[in-house]
Design an enzyme around this catalytic site. Structure first.
Site, PDB file in Angstrom:
ATOM      1  N   HIS A 137       6.515   9.068 -28.128  1.00  0.00           N
ATOM      2  CA  HIS A 137       5.458   9.886 -27.530  1.00  0.00           C
ATOM      3  C   HIS A 137       5.506  11.336 -28.030  1.00  0.00           C
ATOM      4  O   HIS A 137       4.492  11.898 -28.441  1.00  0.00           O
ATOM      5  CB  HIS A 137       5.589   9.842 -26.009  1.00  0.00           C
ATOM      6  N   GLU A 174      -6.271  16.702 -11.261  1.00  0.00           N
ATOM      7  CA  GLU A 174      -6.771  16.906 -12.613  1.00  0.00           C
ATOM      8  C   GLU A 174      -8.280  17.104 -12.659  1.00  0.00           C
ATOM      9  O   GLU A 174      -8.969  16.500 -13.481  1.00  0.00           O
ATOM     10  CB  GLU A 174      -6.359  15.721 -13.498  1.00  0.00           C
ATOM     11  N   ARG A 232       0.815  -1.233   0.000  1.00  0.00           N
ATOM     12  CA  ARG A 232       0.000   0.000   0.000  1.00  0.00           C
ATOM     13  C   ARG A 232       0.841   1.273   0.000  1.00  0.00           C
ATOM     14  O   ARG A 232       0.400   2.313   0.488  1.00  0.00           O
ATOM     15  CB  ARG A 232      -0.975   0.022   1.177  1.00  0.00           C
ATOM     16  N   GLU A 276       7.372  18.150 -25.435  1.00  0.00           N
ATOM     17  CA  GLU A 276       6.695  18.596 -24.205  1.00  0.00           C
ATOM     18  C   GLU A 276       7.189  19.987 -23.795  1.00  0.00           C
ATOM     19  O   GLU A 276       6.429  20.783 -23.240  1.00  0.00           O
ATOM     20  CB  GLU A 276       6.916  17.597 -23.059  1.00  0.00           C
ATOM     21  N   ASN A 304      -2.872  18.669 -21.286  1.00  0.00           N
ATOM     22  CA  ASN A 304      -3.242  17.681 -22.298  1.00  0.00           C
ATOM     23  C   ASN A 304      -3.207  18.250 -23.707  1.00  0.00           C
ATOM     24  O   ASN A 304      -3.524  17.546 -24.665  1.00  0.00           O
ATOM     25  CB  ASN A 304      -4.637  17.122 -22.018  1.00  0.00           C
ATOM     26  N   ARG A 339      -5.389  21.519 -14.565  1.00  0.00           N
ATOM     27  CA  ARG A 339      -4.316  20.626 -15.014  1.00  0.00           C
ATOM     28  C   ARG A 339      -4.538  20.085 -16.420  1.00  0.00           C
ATOM     29  O   ARG A 339      -3.598  19.701 -17.105  1.00  0.00           O
ATOM     30  CB  ARG A 339      -4.179  19.470 -14.021  1.00  0.00           C
ATOM     31  N   LYS A 360       5.212  23.270 -15.454  1.00  0.00           N
ATOM     32  CA  LYS A 360       4.377  22.114 -15.139  1.00  0.00           C
ATOM     33  C   LYS A 360       4.016  22.074 -13.655  1.00  0.00           C
ATOM     34  O   LYS A 360       2.858  21.841 -13.290  1.00  0.00           O
ATOM     35  CB  LYS A 360       5.076  20.817 -15.556  1.00  0.00           C
ATOM     36  N   LYS A 363       1.848  11.460 -11.549  1.00  0.00           N
ATOM     37  CA  LYS A 363       1.108  10.445 -12.300  1.00  0.00           C
ATOM     38  C   LYS A 363       1.978   9.199 -12.422  1.00  0.00           C
ATOM     39  O   LYS A 363       3.114   9.271 -12.865  1.00  0.00           O
ATOM     40  CB  LYS A 363       0.767  10.953 -13.692  1.00  0.00           C
ATOM     41  N   HIS A 366      -2.227  10.987 -28.151  1.00  0.00           N
ATOM     42  CA  HIS A 366      -2.367   9.668 -27.528  1.00  0.00           C
ATOM     43  C   HIS A 366      -3.039   8.679 -28.468  1.00  0.00           C
ATOM     44  O   HIS A 366      -2.640   7.523 -28.557  1.00  0.00           O
ATOM     45  CB  HIS A 366      -3.208   9.766 -26.250  1.00  0.00           C
ATOM     46  N   HIS A 410      -2.420  16.155 -26.686  1.00  0.00           N
ATOM     47  CA  HIS A 410      -2.431  14.766 -26.237  1.00  0.00           C
ATOM     48  C   HIS A 410      -3.694  13.996 -26.591  1.00  0.00           C
ATOM     49  O   HIS A 410      -3.679  12.771 -26.613  1.00  0.00           O
ATOM     50  CB  HIS A 410      -2.193  14.694 -24.721  1.00  0.00           C
TER      51      HIS A 410
END
Lengths: 348, 348
Positions: A251, A220, A109, A173, A228, A224, A210, A131, A235, A231
């Site tokens: 990417h 998010e 955990r 980025e 994206n 935030r 960032k 993330k 993506h 993206h």
């Protein structure tokens, strides 16, 4: 579980700071996660800074950002009886930092992890913002959690281990951060180009952009989402080509194409002038090769964008530009218009 | 991601409240996770209260609290294109609530889940406190995260679906709550015994005890460890027997044995009187059968306790009783003394 310093260290002193953090008495065991590339090219640079540790290796490449790789990492932690005071050092690009972060955040955990990103992409993007995650059934980062690392240590010397294509992938980025929040840097850099002597300042500015955005909205729920930009289409394009052996793209290459498409969508709505759209296109194509696909594929790629995490039901919520240097999120775009944007890109 | 009401509802009205929560407009899709038992015995009781939903079934039993089961749940969520506004309803015992919670907490970096615990054990323990997880390499809850459910709905009518052994298994956690925090209830109940007409009040008191402790220490950095009373030895015993086909015991049965061992350790330190130890033993043996193992196995079982999440290095930190109704955590116990405690239990 005691916290390590929750710091981001950028520059040639970063590995010294990593060393001092790992030598704290609250650390029971150190695990260093590498992939088959970073064990060769980066681990030798870091080794001298590390206390006694267990090396854990996964195969390199996005296709190994899977549950099977997590299984092998969890196995090693378990075999070595890692307790809650163990620390995982993720040494690598985004696959290693995302996957290693997820493994640590879920082992017993949650144990602590630090990020030592070795690609420009991971340095300016993956290692900031908490993330973590892995790909699943072809969807990027489908399984994961939000968990801040206990520290991020960014040494620009790692960038000398990258080939030009990898370096440019991260650069996408950096450009994104300019387009959504720093018009001045974009204006300056689009003349300077991608040849850079010392990356420290560019990384620092990009990370600061960032961080600023992430701190305002860690989970998010709103702001935030501006990160994206590029993206939604990016993506989808990346996922689509990842499933086609021989056509995989990096990417950043996908995001660069995505930014052109989403800038076009912004221009369609009158939010971006024709001149601004052209500046973005000229700059991006001066750095990135065009991504190859055929018109027939555009509808399928647009459909994939629907499955993106940020969408509810059948509406695709995009981040668009309201002029260079300003982004607005949650702009509804019909799937058919995503197809149109891909066709526009294809014709360029 | 909008929050549902973060509520715990206990009693015959619980399913009505579940129904109203799931009908909120912020819910895009409902997934109901069941196992091969609860789909038969509990799902029919709940079905009428649910809006349109997708049923997801995993095989019943602790041996299926695995990554493979998670894989199948994540597959279903992905196939159905569950978005971030989907809700997972976990209908079952601790395996379903722990595993379903983990799957939801990691799908797209976290979607909401509600717990509808159907066993006494899950009602008084598993569904409160935000612990989610699965077993790994024979270690219980080795992989997981802390994540609070969006709601917990406890209907005591589900207990009529349990056989006596399952009911008693949950009763062990009820007794634990008395021993660590409610001397009065223990004094009263050890005369009344396990035959109960309406469980509502007992569940409510037990949940309140646990909630009170968890709220003071959500991440288990201190106080919450008192809830581990009986679990250091209990988990080790449970893990050990789980790997031996035909010798598996229920969680509560292991914890009952663990409580006897750890009460004995407390008495050895003069923290519990001989009379209190006897009261605990007499009561527990009036409810639970003795767990069978041989003297030769005690050292191996004690070694397993070392791998428990709460330990650092080679010290086993136990929660012991400082009199009935009061627990103290982080009491160092050498492995050899755990072996002694198991031998004491064996001789009883």
């Amino acid at each position: 579980m005691k916290k390590l310093d929750n710091r981001i260290s950028i520059g040639f002193q970063a590995l010294d700071e990593l060393a001092s953090v790992l030598r704290q008495p609250a650390v029971s065991q150190v695990f260093v996660l590498v992939d088959s590339n970073t064990v060769q090219h980066c681990y030798p640079l870091v080794k001298a800074y590390l206390p006694e540790h267990t090396l854990v290796e996964i195969p390199a490449g996005e296709e190994h950002k899977t549950l099977a790789s997590c299984d092998s990492v969890w196995c090693r932690l378990t075999e070595k009886a890692a307790d809650r005071f163990a620390v995982v050092v993720n040494l690598g690009g985004g696959v290693v930092t995302d996957l290693g972060g997820f493994c640590a955040a879920t082992y017993k955990r949650g144990i602590r992890f630090v990020q030592v990103p070795t690609t420009l992409l991971a340095q300016v993007d993956a290692s900031v913002g908490g993330k973590t995650g892995i790909d699943f059934l072809g969807f990027k980062n489908q399984i994961g959690v939000f968990q801040e690392p206990a520290g991020v240590f960014i040494d620009p010397r790692f960038l000398t281990t990258l080939d030009g294509r990898q370096l440019k992938s991260g650069y996408a980025e950096v450009v994104k951060h300019w387009l959504i929040a720093d018009a001045e840097a974009f204006a300056f850099q689009r003349h300077a180009g991608v040849v850079v002597e010392d990356w420290t300042d560019i990384i620092r500015a990009s990370v600061a952009t960032k961080q600023h955005i992430v701190e305002a909205d860690p989970l998010e729920s709103g702001l935030r989402k501006v990160l994206n930009f590029g993206h939604t289409v990016g993506h989808a394009l990346e996922s689509y080509l990842l499933q086609q052996p021989g056509r995989e793209i990096l990417h950043g290459e996908a995001v660069a194409a995505g930014m052109v498409c989403e800038a076009w969508l912004s221009a369609q709505r009158g939010m971006l002038s024709a001149q601004e759209l052209e500046q973005i296109e000229v700059f991006l194509f001066s750095v990135f090769e065009k991504v190859q696909f055929v018109t027939l594929e555009t509808a399928v790629i647009a459909q994939l964008a629907l499955q993106d995490k940020k969408n509810s039901g059948t509406t695709i919520n995009c981040t668009l530009l309201d002029g260079i240097g300003k982004a607005v999120y949650d702009q509804p775009v019909p799937v058919a218009e995503i197809t149109e944007a891909l066709r526009y890109y294809h014709r360029l």
